[in-house]
Write a protein that holds these residues in place. Structure first.
Motif, PDB file in Angstrom:
ATOM      1  N   LEU A  75      -1.228   9.169  -6.908  1.00  0.00           N
ATOM      2  CA  LEU A  75      -1.791   9.906  -6.008  1.00  0.00           C
ATOM      3  C   LEU A  75      -3.102   9.258  -5.514  1.00  0.00           C
ATOM      4  CD1 LEU A  75      -2.158  13.317  -7.720  1.00  0.00           C
ATOM      5  CD2 LEU A  75      -0.293  12.292  -6.183  1.00  0.00           C
ATOM      6  N   VAL A  76      -3.597   8.488  -6.305  1.00  0.00           N
ATOM      7  CA  VAL A  76      -4.958   7.430  -6.058  1.00  0.00           C
ATOM      8  C   VAL A  76      -4.515   6.331  -4.963  1.00  0.00           C
ATOM      9  CG1 VAL A  76      -6.492   5.761  -6.830  1.00  0.00           C
ATOM     10  CG2 VAL A  76      -6.228   7.992  -7.914  1.00  0.00           C
ATOM     11  N   ILE A  77      -3.457   5.814  -5.318  1.00  0.00           N
ATOM     12  CA  ILE A  77      -2.733   4.749  -4.443  1.00  0.00           C
ATOM     13  C   ILE A  77      -2.650   5.269  -2.971  1.00  0.00           C
ATOM     14  CG2 ILE A  77      -0.727   3.403  -4.130  1.00  0.00           C
ATOM     15  CD1 ILE A  77      -0.827   3.031  -7.050  1.00  0.00           C
ATOM     16  N   ILE A  78      -1.805   6.486  -2.917  1.00  0.00           N
ATOM     17  CA  ILE A  78      -1.391   6.865  -1.580  1.00  0.00           C
ATOM     18  C   ILE A  78      -2.697   7.473  -0.935  1.00  0.00           C
ATOM     19  CG2 ILE A  78      -0.381   9.091  -0.513  1.00  0.00           C
ATOM     20  CD1 ILE A  78       1.583   6.662  -1.723  1.00  0.00           C
ATOM     21  N   HIS A  79      -3.668   8.197  -1.601  1.00  0.00           N
ATOM     22  CA  HIS A  79      -4.896   8.485  -1.003  1.00  0.00           C
ATOM     23  C   HIS A  79      -5.731   7.482  -0.484  1.00  0.00           C
ATOM     24  CE1 HIS A  79      -8.360  11.278  -0.500  1.00  0.00           C
ATOM     25  NE2 HIS A  79      -9.102  10.300  -0.718  1.00  0.00           N
ATOM     26  N   GLU A  80      -5.724   6.259  -1.165  1.00  0.00           N
ATOM     27  CA  GLU A  80      -6.784   5.133  -0.784  1.00  0.00           C
ATOM     28  C   GLU A  80      -5.997   4.190   0.491  1.00  0.00           C
ATOM     29  OE1 GLU A  80      -9.882   5.080  -1.200  1.00  0.00           O
ATOM     30  OE2 GLU A  80      -9.848   6.657  -3.037  1.00  0.00           O
ATOM     31  N   PHE A  81      -4.623   4.443   0.394  1.00  0.00           N
ATOM     32  CA  PHE A  81      -3.922   3.835   1.382  1.00  0.00           C
ATOM     33  C   PHE A  81      -3.849   4.255   2.597  1.00  0.00           C
ATOM     34  CE2 PHE A  81      -0.040   3.086   3.704  1.00  0.00           C
ATOM     35  CZ  PHE A  81      -0.052   1.651   3.810  1.00  0.00           C
ATOM     36  N   GLY A  82      -4.111   5.514   2.746  1.00  0.00           N
ATOM     37  CA  GLY A  82      -4.606   6.387   4.034  1.00  0.00           C
ATOM     38  C   GLY A  82      -5.861   5.928   4.550  1.00  0.00           C
ATOM     39  N   HIS A  83      -6.799   5.889   3.827  1.00  0.00           N
ATOM     40  CA  HIS A  83      -8.331   5.189   4.362  1.00  0.00           C
ATOM     41  C   HIS A  83      -7.974   3.752   4.696  1.00  0.00           C
ATOM     42  CE1 HIS A  83     -10.177   8.653   3.174  1.00  0.00           C
ATOM     43  NE2 HIS A  83     -10.175   8.584   1.852  1.00  0.00           N
ATOM     44  N   PHE A  84      -7.119   2.927   3.873  1.00  0.00           N
ATOM     45  CA  PHE A  84      -7.020   1.664   4.272  1.00  0.00           C
ATOM     46  C   PHE A  84      -6.464   1.197   5.467  1.00  0.00           C
ATOM     47  CE2 PHE A  84      -4.317  -2.205   4.378  1.00  0.00           C
ATOM     48  CZ  PHE A  84      -5.081  -3.213   3.694  1.00  0.00           C
ATOM     49  N   LEU A  85      -4.972   1.922   5.754  1.00  0.00           N
ATOM     50  CA  LEU A  85      -4.109   2.050   6.839  1.00  0.00           C
ATOM     51  C   LEU A  85      -4.979   2.439   7.988  1.00  0.00           C
ATOM     52  CD1 LEU A  85      -1.378   1.346   8.044  1.00  0.00           C
ATOM     53  CD2 LEU A  85      -0.927   3.850   7.484  1.00  0.00           C
ATOM     54  N   PHE A  86      -5.792   3.455   8.189  1.00  0.00           N
ATOM     55  CA  PHE A  86      -6.424   3.818   9.497  1.00  0.00           C
ATOM     56  C   PHE A  86      -7.666   2.840   9.671  1.00  0.00           C
ATOM     57  CE2 PHE A  86      -3.640   7.298   9.536  1.00  0.00           C
ATOM     58  CZ  PHE A  86      -3.827   8.018  10.718  1.00  0.00           C
ATOM     59  N   ALA A  87      -8.222   2.250   8.785  1.00  0.00           N
ATOM     60  CA  ALA A  87      -9.358   1.398   8.860  1.00  0.00           C
ATOM     61  C   ALA A  87      -8.736   0.138   9.557  1.00  0.00           C
ATOM     62  CB  ALA A  87      -9.846   1.131   7.410  1.00  0.00           C
ATOM     63  N   ARG A  88      -7.730  -0.395   9.032  1.00  0.00           N
ATOM     64  CA  ARG A  88      -7.171  -1.605   9.451  1.00  0.00           C
ATOM     65  C   ARG A  88      -6.494  -1.597  10.862  1.00  0.00           C
ATOM     66  NH1 ARG A  88      -8.783  -5.080   9.462  1.00  0.00           N
ATOM     67  NH2 ARG A  88      -7.397  -6.705   9.435  1.00  0.00           N
ATOM     68  N   ILE A  89      -6.151  -0.418  11.118  1.00  0.00           N
ATOM     69  CA  ILE A  89      -5.386  -0.021  12.552  1.00  0.00           C
ATOM     70  C   ILE A  89      -6.751  -0.022  13.410  1.00  0.00           C
ATOM     71  CG2 ILE A  89      -4.782   1.854  14.068  1.00  0.00           C
ATOM     72  CD1 ILE A  89      -2.954   2.576  11.660  1.00  0.00           C
ATOM     73  N   PHE A  90      -7.827   0.361  13.123  1.00  0.00           N
ATOM     74  CA  PHE A  90      -9.154   0.333  14.024  1.00  0.00           C
ATOM     75  C   PHE A  90      -9.710  -0.996  14.070  1.00  0.00           C
ATOM     76  CE2 PHE A  90      -8.525   5.194  13.364  1.00  0.00           C
ATOM     77  CZ  PHE A  90      -7.845   5.146  14.898  1.00  0.00           C
ATOM     78  N   GLY A  91      -9.340  -1.721  13.151  1.00  0.00           N
ATOM     79  CA  GLY A  91      -9.980  -3.007  13.013  1.00  0.00           C
ATOM     80  C   GLY A  91     -11.210  -3.057  12.164  1.00  0.00           C
ATOM     81  N   VAL A  92     -11.278  -2.198  11.227  1.00  0.00           N
ATOM     82  CA  VAL A  92     -12.346  -2.154  10.434  1.00  0.00           C
ATOM     83  C   VAL A  92     -11.847  -2.988   9.016  1.00  0.00           C
ATOM     84  CG1 VAL A  92     -13.873  -0.662   8.747  1.00  0.00           C
ATOM     85  CG2 VAL A  92     -13.151   0.131  10.978  1.00  0.00           C
ATOM     86  N   LYS A  93     -12.788  -3.853   8.478  1.00  0.00           N
ATOM     87  CA  LYS A  93     -12.596  -4.537   7.334  1.00  0.00           C
ATOM     88  C   LYS A  93     -12.629  -3.860   6.141  1.00  0.00           C
ATOM     89  CE  LYS A  93     -13.825  -8.607   4.544  1.00  0.00           C
ATOM     90  NZ  LYS A  93     -14.911  -9.507   4.268  1.00  0.00           N
TER      91      LYS A  93
END
Length: 494
Positions: free
Chosen positions: A18-36
């Protein structure tokens, strides 16, 4: 394998997923918008970590690391040098193509209380004030439009809910659904003591909860507990209304944890059919056979399994006359057989527990496409039920029922069962999604609240205000964590 170890393993596996999936959601959208994204960690890593890795740069653990050169050889270096190297990469990122994955440090912390993504230019649990003192960079969270920041913060909750839908869809696709509808339960339902106190009677057949027709038992239980009024069919002809007290769920929870509980709220009433006889035990010595149906103990009628189990109590080391129906072809004989019980009122028999053995069951198989809407329906129902039950937490009884990791671990089965594991993981994913969207500082919902304020008023809260809000929120969460796990400890000694 020890029962505690089995439960603990399931808890850690589910929590990590659950932690991996939750944090991956933040990670994916951050990278899509060019946020490090500077760090992606499973579990927290105060002071040190179990393992860390940055693609093509370094790998290590327990505070030590080795740099990876372009030639593929390992060169030992200090953390300071690695930080300087990372800063140099950051300074020159305009001059080279950014890596979607390669600019992030991935790791496993030692404190299994959650996980985190350290998103550049964001006030989060890392409380990196030094970074926030620097001029904003174009690749930082704070430099992006409010709508992009909003999507980044919502993504974790969204991914947890999507995970639950996928798990539920996978379960129904793999196993289908099989159940005995209430209207096919010819003997009705058996109810626990607390349920009978508020008006339910053994043999009642549930019809509706607050006007909603009840069909699938697995979903009906929570709907009945959370309803204000439940209608049942009694005696085959009469429709009776049962009022449900607001805190009824707590009475059921207390009853379920007691040593005397035989039924958790309600269960199918089915005949007491013997499926196996243990060699050398009382039933075997008396001549009891698999296939015998028990109808009475010492002339006390036991028309259903719940009646039989209740009547069996209090006969430790005694001999009872067991009335059984034994079928032989088209012929059925009623026999009275004396059986000596053990010190635990046991006779060494196995009993049929599946209601579909006695009553007409409905079974539905789902194609891959059909499983998705069913998974969505199940996920939505769980989310709605969980949200409705949360209001009870703020009552006196609700505060007493709050539990931590011990309580969560206790809901996993004592023997490994993949279907049960995935069902519980899906429910926990729904619960995590709901809890994280609450408008509390330090949770995703707190960030969303401030971003919505910014979108509506077009005024961005000051970074100092956000820092204070984050600290207050983290303090509240730590206190809640201590309280919840403290209640688990208190219950151990009761």
């Amino acid at each position: 394998m020890d029962t505690f170890l089995i439960k603990a393993t399931q808890l850690i596996m589910a929590f990590a997923l659950l932690v991996i999936i939750h944090e991956f959601g933040h990670f994916l959208f951050a990278r899509i918008f060019g946020v490090k994204v500077e760090k992606f960690y499973i579990f927290f890593d105060p002071w040190t970590e179990l393992f860390k890795w940055k693609p093509k740069k370094y790998v290590g653990g327990f505070g030590k690391q080795k740099n990876l050169t372009k030639a593929g050889k390992d060169d030992s270096s200090s953390d300071k040098n690695c930080m300087e190297s990372s800063s140099d990469d950051t300074a020159g990122r305009k001059g080279k193509k950014n890596s979607f994955w390669g600019d992030t440090e991935y790791g496993i912390g030692w404190l299994p209380l959650g996980g985190y993504c350290k998103i550049a230019g964001m006030i989060d649990e890392s409380m990196d004030k030094e970074q926030m003192k620097q001029p904003p960079k174009e690749w930082e969270f704070r430099s992006k439009p409010a709508w992009q920041r909003l999507l980044i913060m919502i993504a974790g909750v969204l991914f947890n809910f999507l995970l639950a839908i996928i798990i539920y869809a996978g379960i129904v696709y793999a196993t289908g659904e099989k159940y005995v509808p209430f209207n096919e339960a010819k003997m009705g339902m058996a109810f626990s003591g607390e349920a009978q106190k508020i008006g339910f009677q053994d043999g009642d057949i549930p019809i509706s909860a607050d006007g909603e027709t009840l069909t699938i038992p697995a979903e009906a239980r929570m709907k009945m507990v959370q309803a204000k009024e439940v209608k049942v069919l009694r005696g085959g002809t009469d429709t009776v209304s049962v009022r449900i007290p607001e805190q009824f769920i707590f009475a059921l929870d207390k009853e379920a944890k007691s040593d005397t509980a035989r039924i958790n709220f309600m269960a199918y009433r089915i005949p007491a059919l013997i499926t196996q006889v243990a060699p050398g035990e009382g039933a075997d010595k008396a001549g009891i056979l698999a296939g015998d149906r028990i109808i009475a103990i010492d002339s006390i009628s036991t028309p259903s399994l719940d009646c039989f189990l209740h009547s069996l109590q209090g006969h430790e080391n005694k001999t009872v006359n067991l009335s059984v129906v034994r079928e032989s072809g088209a012929k059925a004989d009623t026999l009275s057989i004396p059986v000596t019980l053990s010190e635990n009122s046991k006779m060494g028999i196995g009993l049929e527990l599946d209601p579909s053995h006695f009553f007409k069951a409905e079974e539905k198989r789902y194609s891959l496409l059909e499983s998705v809407p069913r998974g969505l329906e199940m996920g939505t129902d769980k989310l709605t039920s969980y949200a409705q039950s949360m209001k009870l937490v703020f009552t006196k009884e609700g505060a007493k029922s709050v539990g931590g990791f011990g309580s969560i671990g206790s809901i996993f089965p004592e023997e490994w069962n993949w279907i049960a594991f995935w069902n519980i993981a899906a429910f926990l994913s729904v619960a995590l999604a709901f809890m994280n969207i609450l408008p509390i500082p330090a949770l995703d919902g707190g960030h969303v609240l401030f971003l919505l304020y910014e979108v509506i008023t077009r005024r961005k809260p000051s970074e100092k205000f956000l820092e204070y809000a984050q600290m207050i929120g983290m303090g509240l969460l730590i206190l809640l964590l201590l309280y919840a796990n403290g209640m688990d400890i208190v219950r151990l000694f009761k």
